[in-house]
Design a protein around this motif. Sequence first.
Motif, PDB file in Angstrom:
ATOM      1  N   PHE A 232     -15.779 146.139  36.233  1.00  0.00           N
ATOM      2  CA  PHE A 232     -16.640 145.006  35.905  1.00  0.00           C
ATOM      3  C   PHE A 232     -18.104 145.283  36.219  1.00  0.00           C
ATOM      4  CE2 PHE A 232     -18.851 141.042  36.564  1.00  0.00           C
ATOM      5  CZ  PHE A 232     -18.457 140.290  35.464  1.00  0.00           C
ATOM      6  N   THR A 233     -18.376 145.977  37.315  1.00  0.00           N
ATOM      7  CA  THR A 233     -19.760 146.282  37.674  1.00  0.00           C
ATOM      8  C   THR A 233     -20.463 147.023  36.552  1.00  0.00           C
ATOM      9  OG1 THR A 233     -19.078 146.459  39.988  1.00  0.00           O
ATOM     10  CG2 THR A 233     -21.226 147.380  39.413  1.00  0.00           C
ATOM     11  N   TYR A 234     -19.730 147.821  35.812  1.00  0.00           N
ATOM     12  CA  TYR A 234     -20.314 148.651  34.757  1.00  0.00           C
ATOM     13  C   TYR A 234     -19.801 148.236  33.384  1.00  0.00           C
ATOM     14  CZ  TYR A 234     -21.125 151.176  39.061  1.00  0.00           C
ATOM     15  OH  TYR A 234     -21.504 151.491  40.343  1.00  0.00           O
ATOM     16  N   ALA A 235     -19.475 146.946  33.237  1.00  0.00           N
ATOM     17  CA  ALA A 235     -18.927 146.446  31.971  1.00  0.00           C
ATOM     18  C   ALA A 235     -19.901 146.639  30.818  1.00  0.00           C
ATOM     19  CB  ALA A 235     -18.550 144.969  32.105  1.00  0.00           C
ATOM     20  N   THR A 236     -21.190 146.487  31.091  1.00  0.00           N
ATOM     21  CA  THR A 236     -22.164 146.667  30.014  1.00  0.00           C
ATOM     22  C   THR A 236     -22.185 148.115  29.523  1.00  0.00           C
ATOM     23  OG1 THR A 236     -23.890 146.986  31.684  1.00  0.00           O
ATOM     24  CG2 THR A 236     -23.653 144.780  30.757  1.00  0.00           C
ATOM     25  N   LEU A 237     -21.884 149.059  30.416  1.00  0.00           N
ATOM     26  CA  LEU A 237     -21.843 150.462  30.006  1.00  0.00           C
ATOM     27  C   LEU A 237     -20.577 150.776  29.217  1.00  0.00           C
ATOM     28  CD1 LEU A 237     -23.105 152.187  33.301  1.00  0.00           C
ATOM     29  CD2 LEU A 237     -24.449 151.257  31.392  1.00  0.00           C
ATOM     30  N   ILE A 238     -19.487 150.061  29.520  1.00  0.00           N
ATOM     31  CA  ILE A 238     -18.219 150.288  28.830  1.00  0.00           C
ATOM     32  C   ILE A 238     -18.229 149.657  27.451  1.00  0.00           C
ATOM     33  CG2 ILE A 238     -15.731 149.842  28.898  1.00  0.00           C
ATOM     34  CD1 ILE A 238     -15.943 149.843  31.969  1.00  0.00           C
ATOM     35  N   LEU A 239     -18.694 148.416  27.380  1.00  0.00           N
ATOM     36  CA  LEU A 239     -18.624 147.666  26.123  1.00  0.00           C
ATOM     37  C   LEU A 239     -19.900 147.773  25.300  1.00  0.00           C
ATOM     38  CD1 LEU A 239     -16.872 144.442  27.474  1.00  0.00           C
ATOM     39  CD2 LEU A 239     -15.815 146.331  26.225  1.00  0.00           C
ATOM     40  N   GLY A 240     -21.018 148.107  25.948  1.00  0.00           N
ATOM     41  CA  GLY A 240     -22.298 148.157  25.255  1.00  0.00           C
ATOM     42  C   GLY A 240     -22.315 149.029  24.005  1.00  0.00           C
ATOM     43  N   PRO A 241     -21.713 150.237  24.038  1.00  0.00           N
ATOM     44  CA  PRO A 241     -21.735 151.079  22.839  1.00  0.00           C
ATOM     45  C   PRO A 241     -21.031 150.460  21.634  1.00  0.00           C
ATOM     46  CG  PRO A 241     -21.213 152.385  24.779  1.00  0.00           C
ATOM     47  CD  PRO A 241     -21.176 150.954  25.205  1.00  0.00           C
ATOM     48  N   HIS A 242     -20.128 149.526  21.865  1.00  0.00           N
ATOM     49  CA  HIS A 242     -19.405 148.879  20.759  1.00  0.00           C
ATOM     50  C   HIS A 242     -20.083 147.590  20.307  1.00  0.00           C
ATOM     51  CE1 HIS A 242     -16.072 151.650  21.428  1.00  0.00           C
ATOM     52  NE2 HIS A 242     -16.137 151.362  22.716  1.00  0.00           N
ATOM     53  N   PHE A 243     -20.911 147.009  21.177  1.00  0.00           N
ATOM     54  CA  PHE A 243     -21.564 145.735  20.868  1.00  0.00           C
ATOM     55  C   PHE A 243     -23.035 145.867  21.262  1.00  0.00           C
ATOM     56  CE2 PHE A 243     -17.130 145.011  21.954  1.00  0.00           C
ATOM     57  CZ  PHE A 243     -16.679 144.313  20.843  1.00  0.00           C
ATOM     58  N   HIS A 244     -23.865 146.227  20.275  1.00  0.00           N
ATOM     59  CA  HIS A 244     -25.241 146.602  20.564  1.00  0.00           C
ATOM     60  C   HIS A 244     -26.159 145.401  20.775  1.00  0.00           C
ATOM     61  CE1 HIS A 244     -24.194 150.745  19.603  1.00  0.00           C
ATOM     62  NE2 HIS A 244     -23.626 150.314  18.480  1.00  0.00           N
ATOM     63  N   ALA A 245     -25.858 144.291  20.138  1.00  0.00           N
ATOM     64  CA  ALA A 245     -26.738 143.124  20.242  1.00  0.00           C
ATOM     65  C   ALA A 245     -26.698 142.541  21.659  1.00  0.00           C
ATOM     66  CB  ALA A 245     -26.324 142.059  19.226  1.00  0.00           C
ATOM     67  N   LYS A 246     -27.854 142.126  22.162  1.00  0.00           N
ATOM     68  CA  LYS A 246     -27.910 141.564  23.506  1.00  0.00           C
ATOM     69  C   LYS A 246     -27.069 140.297  23.616  1.00  0.00           C
ATOM     70  CE  LYS A 246     -32.468 143.375  24.759  1.00  0.00           C
ATOM     71  NZ  LYS A 246     -33.857 143.041  25.165  1.00  0.00           N
ATOM     72  N   TRP A 247     -27.072 139.494  22.544  1.00  0.00           N
ATOM     73  CA  TRP A 247     -26.305 138.250  22.593  1.00  0.00           C
ATOM     74  C   TRP A 247     -24.812 138.523  22.665  1.00  0.00           C
ATOM     75  CZ3 TRP A 247     -22.639 137.652  18.907  1.00  0.00           C
ATOM     76  CH2 TRP A 247     -22.780 138.357  17.707  1.00  0.00           C
ATOM     77  N   ALA A 248     -24.367 139.681  22.155  1.00  0.00           N
ATOM     78  CA  ALA A 248     -22.944 139.995  22.155  1.00  0.00           C
ATOM     79  C   ALA A 248     -22.411 140.113  23.576  1.00  0.00           C
ATOM     80  CB  ALA A 248     -22.680 141.278  21.371  1.00  0.00           C
ATOM     81  N   ILE A 249     -23.152 140.808  24.440  1.00  0.00           N
ATOM     82  CA  ILE A 249     -22.730 140.951  25.836  1.00  0.00           C
ATOM     83  C   ILE A 249     -22.681 139.601  26.520  1.00  0.00           C
ATOM     84  CG2 ILE A 249     -23.337 141.940  28.077  1.00  0.00           C
ATOM     85  CD1 ILE A 249     -22.204 143.947  26.115  1.00  0.00           C
ATOM     86  N   ILE A 250     -23.634 138.725  26.199  1.00  0.00           N
ATOM     87  CA  ILE A 250     -23.650 137.386  26.796  1.00  0.00           C
ATOM     88  C   ILE A 250     -22.405 136.615  26.383  1.00  0.00           C
ATOM     89  CG2 ILE A 250     -24.866 135.173  26.836  1.00  0.00           C
ATOM     90  CD1 ILE A 250     -27.461 136.765  26.435  1.00  0.00           C
ATOM     91  N   VAL A 251     -22.058 136.677  25.106  1.00  0.00           N
ATOM     92  CA  VAL A 251     -20.859 135.985  24.617  1.00  0.00           C
ATOM     93  C   VAL A 251     -19.603 136.571  25.260  1.00  0.00           C
ATOM     94  CG1 VAL A 251     -19.425 135.539  22.580  1.00  0.00           C
ATOM     95  CG2 VAL A 251     -21.917 135.307  22.441  1.00  0.00           C
ATOM     96  N   ILE A 252     -19.571 137.890  25.402  1.00  0.00           N
ATOM     97  CA  ILE A 252     -18.415 138.545  26.012  1.00  0.00           C
ATOM     98  C   ILE A 252     -18.258 138.119  27.468  1.00  0.00           C
ATOM     99  CG2 ILE A 252     -17.507 140.786  26.768  1.00  0.00           C
ATOM    100  CD1 ILE A 252     -18.740 141.974  24.193  1.00  0.00           C
ATOM    101  N   MET A 253     -19.359 138.051  28.193  1.00  0.00           N
ATOM    102  CA  MET A 253     -19.300 137.595  29.587  1.00  0.00           C
ATOM    103  C   MET A 253     -18.823 136.151  29.666  1.00  0.00           C
ATOM    104  SD  MET A 253     -19.993 139.941  31.764  1.00  0.00           S
ATOM    105  CE  MET A 253     -20.800 141.522  31.990  1.00  0.00           C
ATOM    106  N   PHE A 254     -19.244 135.343  28.700  1.00  0.00           N
ATOM    107  CA  PHE A 254     -18.770 133.958  28.636  1.00  0.00           C
ATOM    108  C   PHE A 254     -17.254 133.939  28.437  1.00  0.00           C
ATOM    109  CE2 PHE A 254     -17.546 130.340  25.941  1.00  0.00           C
ATOM    110  CZ  PHE A 254     -17.903 129.289  26.776  1.00  0.00           C
ATOM    111  N   GLY A 255     -16.758 134.786  27.534  1.00  0.00           N
ATOM    112  CA  GLY A 255     -15.319 134.859  27.301  1.00  0.00           C
ATOM    113  C   GLY A 255     -14.555 135.299  28.535  1.00  0.00           C
ATOM    114  N   TYR A 256     -15.129 136.245  29.273  1.00  0.00           N
ATOM    115  CA  TYR A 256     -14.495 136.693  30.514  1.00  0.00           C
ATOM    116  C   TYR A 256     -14.388 135.544  31.507  1.00  0.00           C
ATOM    117  CZ  TYR A 256     -13.587 139.482  34.710  1.00  0.00           C
ATOM    118  OH  TYR A 256     -13.039 139.990  35.871  1.00  0.00           O
ATOM    119  N   GLY A 257     -15.462 134.769  31.597  1.00  0.00           N
ATOM    120  CA  GLY A 257     -15.443 133.633  32.514  1.00  0.00           C
ATOM    121  C   GLY A 257     -14.410 132.596  32.138  1.00  0.00           C
TER     122      GLY A 257
END
Length: 402
Positions: A232-257
């Motif tokens: 989880f600490t490095y989730a942006t490094l794991i998922l970032g290459p597949h989801f380049h848009a900044k909003w995508a990571i925000i939505v993904i973190m919302f889904g995790y929550g």
Amino acid sequence: MTQTRAAGAVEGQEFSYRPLIWLAVATFSMGIDGYVLAGLLPQIAGDLHVTAAAAGQLMSVFAFTAALAGPVLGTLTSRWERRTTIGLALGVFVLGNLIVGLAQNYPMALGGRVIAALGGSLLNAAVIAYALALTPIAHHGKALSFVLGGWMTATALGVPVGLVIGQSSWRFPMIMVAVVGTIALVGILLRLPQLHLPGGSLVERLRPLGQPRLLAGLLVTTGILCSSYACFTYATLILGPHFHAKWAIIVIMFGYGVASMAGNAVTGRLVDKFSAIRVLTVVLIGLLLNAVFGLVALMFAPAAVAAVWGLIWFFSAGVGNGGGAVPQQARLASMAPDSAAIVMALNGSAISLGSALGSGLGGVALTAGSSPNGLLGVSAGILVITVVLHWIVSRSKPAVVA
């Protein structure tokens, strides 16, 4: 406010969420702090002129400090009135986050994280002990689920909001944590009844560690958090290459929550109906299988499949990590019912230790040349050890006290 003692609360038959609301707000602020940095590592690294792995250590130093300070601070304040203790701890936590938010360099940010950890380590154990003391034993599962639900809600609501405002500056979410913590502090001081719990020495607090079964049970907590934070600490490094848009990571973190909240809510009710051991067994096995399948998919599947499976892995991990907290804490409390407050304090240290080890191991693996996807393999290995340890604890018999 009238003073309340634990015994009367436990013996009562009624259960109310009302006294627990402000405790949940406090854990909400801690939840934002615990998760939002993971989504901002690139910004933090760039602003403080360090590597992403070094930025991740801002989470590790918090966790290591909390693990070591928790039992000591809990002992020093054990004879204090609990509402006052919670208020002081929350105040120190807020101060630490303000320092991080204003830090002009990496050492200052590390110092702020240490201060925040000193408050957070005491706050975590005090909040859980307070909630258990005010709640009838038959409803401990629901009480823990509700209070810890503040943490889970933070991953669903607080963290995405923090990431949105963090796009302008990673410092803003730290200020947001301080604001939410201050609101919780005011509510706690004004609305919570006073509570006195039995005090104790450091030797008494560490005495449960002399029971091998309980010590092994605490290590299960460490294993769960270690496996979680390694990824989880490095989730942006794991998922970032597949989801380049900044909003995508925000939505993904919302889904995790949301997934974490769902797991927490479901297991909180299941623990009151079924064995905590059975619920925890299902959660641990599910987490292990999820890590293995996620690793294979991210490493070897075509890009489109890997992206979809990456989401499945991440959200499923959210369900498991959110769902493991209640049955684990309920199981530990049942091992030493006369020392529940002490055991919860030690469990808080086990949580912090696991978080620190996970973040640290992930950083070491990346520095050693591992790909971000390879961190799922690190997580799976930790979970194998944790499942075996859980099986040993479940099969062992309670020690007979002479």
